[in-house]
Design a protein around this motif. Structure first.
Motif, PDB file in Angstrom:
ATOM      1  N   LEU A 457       4.755 -43.734  20.376  1.00  0.00           N
ATOM      2  CA  LEU A 457       2.862 -42.998  21.571  1.00  0.00           C
ATOM      3  C   LEU A 457       2.624 -44.758  22.625  1.00  0.00           C
ATOM      4  N   HIS A 458       3.333 -45.462  21.817  1.00  0.00           N
ATOM      5  CA  HIS A 458       2.227 -46.400  22.514  1.00  0.00           C
ATOM      6  C   HIS A 458       2.905 -47.032  24.166  1.00  0.00           C
ATOM      7  N   ARG A 490       0.749 -41.033  10.272  1.00  0.00           N
ATOM      8  CA  ARG A 490      -0.301 -41.808  10.884  1.00  0.00           C
ATOM      9  C   ARG A 490      -0.381 -40.698  11.729  1.00  0.00           C
ATOM     10  N   LEU A 491       0.685 -39.936  12.305  1.00  0.00           N
ATOM     11  CA  LEU A 491       0.912 -38.889  13.761  1.00  0.00           C
ATOM     12  C   LEU A 491      -0.712 -38.155  13.463  1.00  0.00           C
ATOM     13  N   GLU A 492      -0.642 -38.011  12.156  1.00  0.00           N
ATOM     14  CA  GLU A 492      -1.994 -36.722  12.516  1.00  0.00           C
ATOM     15  C   GLU A 492      -2.895 -37.667  12.695  1.00  0.00           C
ATOM     16  N   GLU A 493      -3.171 -39.084  11.871  1.00  0.00           N
ATOM     17  CA  GLU A 493      -4.489 -39.674  12.703  1.00  0.00           C
ATOM     18  C   GLU A 493      -4.841 -40.053  12.935  1.00  0.00           C
ATOM     19  N   GLN A 510      -2.111 -37.411  22.751  1.00  0.00           N
ATOM     20  CA  GLN A 510      -1.863 -36.662  22.045  1.00  0.00           C
ATOM     21  C   GLN A 510      -0.884 -35.915  21.999  1.00  0.00           C
ATOM     22  N   GLN A 511      -0.636 -36.278  23.695  1.00  0.00           N
ATOM     23  CA  GLN A 511       0.954 -35.473  23.612  1.00  0.00           C
ATOM     24  C   GLN A 511       1.503 -35.662  23.442  1.00  0.00           C
ATOM     25  N   GLN A 515       4.475 -34.410  20.605  1.00  0.00           N
ATOM     26  CA  GLN A 515       6.071 -34.490  20.545  1.00  0.00           C
ATOM     27  C   GLN A 515       6.520 -35.243  19.232  1.00  0.00           C
ATOM     28  N   ALA A 516       6.357 -36.126  19.191  1.00  0.00           N
ATOM     29  CA  ALA A 516       6.680 -36.918  17.623  1.00  0.00           C
ATOM     30  C   ALA A 516       7.009 -36.305  17.087  1.00  0.00           C
ATOM     31  N   LEU A 517       5.863 -35.430  16.290  1.00  0.00           N
ATOM     32  CA  LEU A 517       5.620 -34.305  15.335  1.00  0.00           C
ATOM     33  C   LEU A 517       6.541 -33.453  15.320  1.00  0.00           C
ATOM     34  N   ALA A 518       6.741 -33.088  16.395  1.00  0.00           N
ATOM     35  CA  ALA A 518       7.739 -31.981  16.399  1.00  0.00           C
ATOM     36  C   ALA A 518       9.482 -32.512  16.378  1.00  0.00           C
TER      37      ALA A 518
END
Length: 990
Positions: A457-458, A490-493, A510-511, A515-518
């Protein structure tokens, strides 16, 4: 007569008596030749007594004049194939050949006959021949000694191989047998051009290697030979020696290798340290691995020396100290040698890692530069990957488990290093550690998740972010509870967070979250957590009409598509995804398409073309891998939704007015767009799934494709119609619907405002029929060929030939179960290119370009070997196409010519003058893509024979100076590459 039973062979011998007893050797030879030719056709009809008399006769003739011998051997070959051969005769024949015939003085064919006789007897009379003992081996050595013809050598090598593996007695002749075969090592043979026998150097190499590596008895002679060839300067000899050594290690033991191990290790080490050839390095490592594995396998007696330990100690002694010098050039060769030895067996792995692992961990801590740490971690990674090979290991045996804490510490420190390259190696190492059962503790796993989330994410660099997501996806199936319990929430948050100040930062986060959730959805239990989050976010972002909402919806759809692809191989996950996502997407789309009152027209993001285009692959991927039973269950809901407006199966199914996508009226325009989603679903079903109300559905789609004012809707209706037609069983119903389609298309094509819609329908229906070899396809293709001469529709029709030949991404491809016959492109080419050429020659100047464009599209999608065979007849037309002003024609033709320059240089060199002129002219084209393609073709010209090109060298170099100053960087890059190659033309060594 002998075949029909009217004559016996002995009667034939009597009838030939005058010839067989003639004093002239030529006459005797002709008589025996005729008898032998009869025997070769009739040997299966002979009686045992006849065979006995014939064998005795032929044996006596082996002492005859040399002119007679070839025919005698042919007769003996026929007799060697007889099943009724009396015991002892095979031995008698071979003894006579060994004693009376000097085989190597015969012609190639006659020598081959001798080898065939021996082969026949070895396959049918093995025990008899073994009764000869070592005399048989000695006799064959005499036969083979001095053989040079590759056709005979292949048979001779096979005989030697059979002698060894079938346990024939070699006696005191082991060295002689080795000498008579090893004299061909390494094989030095180049087949003559147009060789009708088709024997390649590789055939001889493999055949000889099978002999040399078939027995341990050759070891004392073979290993010194291999070492000698390894130390030579000839690359091919080195490669052959290394591959043969690797093959020998499969049967050798410590006893065979002991004397030669120091020399072998010295040669292998030297080659890996010094060679510039990647092939030789690879084979050296394979040989070292094979040697180590061989020594690992050997069972030791209590008083014998353990050669493996001393061998590994030599390797460690020569390589270990280089690992302490991460900037030195020998660090990687040393690491590769150590890893090759460690990869041979569990024992070698423990021995090597016990010494190397602590050293690498110490070196990592000692060095502070990221580049040096990366080198050390990459070496460590190599050893970690070897641990994967051996699976779970008991704690008291594993060096890795005893260094668990420092290994984890090193890997985690790499993940937070500012160097992206070090991070990437750290992520790879993390993935490997995670795959080792029981290595990571629960606290380690939580730390792993923390690192992966931060990187995904970062981390500013996209490489690290993508690698972290990929790592999460590969680890999630091993630890589903950890990832669903710690990573997904944590990804949802983060996805729902509004804390980021700027829109750009929030959108970027958000992008990454999507991508991480997928990426992490690689286990069904995790899919059940992530899919509702993605759908909830989709419902949130689709409310609104701004461009950012559109992009947000597309991003969610892309993530859903990624999840769908990952679910396809798991039946439970696939069905869960389908029954959760497809109704939800349809419900949201229907909600957006149905106006809130009769006076308002919807303007929702979900109805944008690019959003619907992003939803199509989601629904398609969710449908293609369904079982027929589940697909039938789903289709029974979806088709009534579109035909009857039955929304009962949709979630949130209370809509302000009815859903009628096939109804009349402008207010239903938005609903009609959703036919794209019907297409995605229904064209992805397995072929054996029955579609309810199919004929009605086809008629509605046909009407919509011809009458709709919206090009997007008309095209998707046409594609849906074509997808159904392609899978429709042959018969009267299909013929009727096709006739109806033709009747609707023909008037619209002739005149009126909807000619383009009719053309689109014609193209898709033609493609559907061409793919399945339907008889009507030729009639429809002829209509398209006729439209090339139409001034209004001609250009679009020409582009349509690309649609006919290319792979379609959403319908009519094998992935969605379409009926696609093999070689349909070749068939289309054969049937239609002559018509295109005739049409071009007969067309007016204003439409000639249409024919050229259509032709170039067909040729562009044709398999290159087919194109090369048709090149002579089409090349003049392709060259004419380069003069066409249409940039699409120019681009298609250039992309067609480029591979031909590389694959058919002899044919292309006949037109070199025209090619050079045309390519150089196009390097000044106003279109960048054409300039790049022309420069690539100018580059490819250098693959033509140098003598043909040299007269043009100066002219081309001067002309290519201009694009060096082109305003576009990609053009300049191609110009540099092409001009450099022309500069080197004719140089020594080129």
């Amino acid at each position: 007569g002998v075949k029909d039973g009217r004559w016996t062979v002995l009667q034939l011998v009597e009838a030939l008596g005058f010839c067989l007893e003639n004093t002239d050797p030529r006459t005797r030879g002709r008589g025996i030749q005729l008898l032998s030719q009869v025997l070769l056709q009739c040997y299966s009809l002979l009686q045992e007594k006849e065979v006995l008399h014939l064998v005795l006769f032929y044996e006596s003739r082996l002492q005859d004049n040399h002119l007679v011998i070839p025919s005698v051997l042919q007769g003996l070959r026929a007799l060697s194939m007889c099943e009724v051969l009396s015991p002892g005769l095979a031995v008698s024949v071979l003894k006579a050949i060994f004693q009376e015939v000097h085989v190597q003085s015969l012609l190639q064919l006659d020598r081959h006959t001798v080898y065939s006789i021996i082969t026949n007897f070895m396959s049918t009379r093995e025990e008899e021949l073994k009764g000869l003992g070592a005399n048989f081996t000695f006799g064959f050595i005499q036969v083979m000694d001095g053989e040079k013809d590759p056709r005979n050598l292949l048979v001779a090598f096979q005989i030697v191989h059979d002698l060894i593996v079938k346990d024939y007695a070699l006696g005191p002749f082991v060295e002689e047998l080795f000498e008579v075969t090893s004299c061909y090592f390494p094989v030095d043979f180049t087949p003559p051009p147009n060789d009708p026998h088709g024997i390649q150097r590789e055939d001889l190499i493999l055949s000889l290697r099978a002999v040399l590596a078939s027995t341990t008895q050759f070891a004392e002679f073979l290993l010194p030979l291999l070492i000698e060839k390894l130390d030579s300067e000839l690359q091919s000899a080195k490669l052959d020696s290394l591959q043969t050594l690797t093959a020998c290690c499969a049967i050798y033991g410590q006893k065979e290798l002991q004397e030669f191990l120091p020399s072998l290790w010295s040669s292998l080490r030297r080659e890996v340290f010094q060679t510039a050839s990647e092939k030789i390095e690879t084979e050296c490592l394979a040989a070292l691995r094979a040697l180590s594995a061989c020594l690992s396998r050997s069972v030791l007696s209590s008083d014998s020396e353990d050669l493996l330990d001393s061998f590994l100690n030599s390797i460690l002694q020569d390589c270990r100290h280089h690992l302490c010098e991460p900037d030195m050039k020998l660090v990687w060769p040393s690491a590769k040698l150590l890893q090759a030895a460690a990869g041979a067996s569990l024992r070698t792995y423990h021995c090597i890692t016990h010494s190397i692992l602590p050293l690498l961990l110490e070196q990592y801590t000692k060095h502070t530069q990221s580049s040096q740490r990366r080198t050390i971690l990459e070496m460590l990674l190599g050893f970690l990957e070897l641990q994967q090979k051996w699976g779970h290991v008991e704690e008291d045996e594993s060096t890795l488990l005893s260094h668990q804490a420092p290994v984890c510490s090193v890997v985690f420190s790499a993940l937070v290093d500012p160097s992206v390259q070090l991070q990437l190696v750290g992520i790879k190492a993390l993935t490997v550690l995670g795959s080792l059962q029981g290595f990571l503790s629960s606290s380690d796993l939580e730390l792993v998740v923390d690192h992966l989330i931060h990187l995904a994410l970062h981390e500013e660099d996209s490489q690290s972010s993508e690698a972290a997501m990929e790592a999460a996806g590969s680890l999630a199936p091993t630890y589903p509870k950890v990832f669903s319990g710690h990573m997904v929430p944590r990804l949802e948050e983060k996805l729902q967070s509004e804390r980021e100040e700027s829109y750009h930062k929030r959108h970027s986060l958000q992008q990454r979250c999507l991508q991480a959730l997928a990426a992490v959805s690689t286990h069904t239990s995790i899919v059940k957590e992530t899919v509702p989050i993605l759908l909830q976010h989709l419902q949130k972002v689709q409310k609104g009409t701004e461009a950012k909402n559109t992009q947000g919806v597309i991003s969610v759809c892309q993530s859903l598509h990624h999840v769908a692809l990952q679910c396809q191989q798991d039946a439970e996950g696939c069905w869960y995804f389908h029954q959760t996502v497809v109704p939800c997407l349809l419900a949201m789309a229907v909600q957006a398409a149905v106006p809130e009152s009769t006076h308002t027209l919807p303007g929702k993001a979900l109805l944008e073309e690019e959003v619907l285009a992003a939803m199509i692959p989601v629904i398609s991927a969710a449908t293609t891998h369904l079982s027929p039973e589940l697909a039938a269950q789903s289709v029974s809901h979806v088709v009534p939704l579109f035909l009857d407006g039955d929304v009962s199966f949709l979630p949130q199914n209370s809509f302000p007015c009815s859903f009628q996508p096939f109804g009349d009226g402008e207010c239903l325009e938005a609903q009609r767009r959703l036919v794209a989603l019907l297409m995605a679903f229904i064209c992805s079903l397995p072929r054996d799934v029955a579609i309810p109300q199919q004929e009605w559905l086809l008629r509605e789609l046909l009407a919509l494709s011809c009458s709709c004012n919206c090009p997007f809707t008309a095209t998707t209706a046409a594609k849906c119609f074509a997808g159904l037609v392609n899978k429709h069983p042959a018969g009267q119903q299909l013929d009727e619907i096709l006739q109806l389609a033709v009747n609707r298309m023909e008037p619209s094509l002739a005149e009126g405002p909807r000619r383009m819609q009719a053309l689109t329908l014609l193209l898709w229906v033609t493609k559907a029929l061409v793919l399945r070899y339907h008889p009507l396809s030729s009639c429809l293709t002829d209509k398209l060929l006729g439209l090339l001469g139409d001034t209004e529709l001609g250009p679009a029709t020409a582009d349509g030939f690309s649609l006919l030949m290319a792979e379609s991404p959403d319908v009519l491809h094998k992935g969605c179960h379409a009926d696609v016959r093999i070689m349909f492109r070749q068939r289309f080419f054969t049937d239609n290119v002559p018509k295109l050429v005739r049409g071009f020659h007969g067309a007016g100047p204003d439409v000639k370009a249409n024919y050229l464009k259509g032709l170039s599209h067909v040729l562009n999608h044709l398999p290159k070997p087919v194109l090369v065979t048709e090149l002579p007849t089409l090349l003049s037309l392709l060259l004419e196409a380069l003069s066409c002003s249409d940039r699409v024609v120019q681009l298609s033709t250039l992309s067609c010519l480029h591979p031909l320059l590389l694959e058919a240089p002899q044919i292309m060199s006949l037109h070199v003058d025209t090619l050079v002129t045309k390519f150089l002219n196009l390097t000044s084209s106003p279109t960048m893509a054409v300039r790049i393609a022309a420069l690539r073709c100018s580059h490819a010209l250098t693959s033509l024979p140098t003598t043909v090109l040299l007269p043009y060298k100066g002219r081309v170099i001067r002309a290519l100076a201009k694009p060096l100053d082109d305003k576009k960087r990609l053009v300049r890059k191609e110009a540099v590459a092409a001009r450099g190659e022309w500069f080197l033309l004719g140089s020594p060594g080129r």
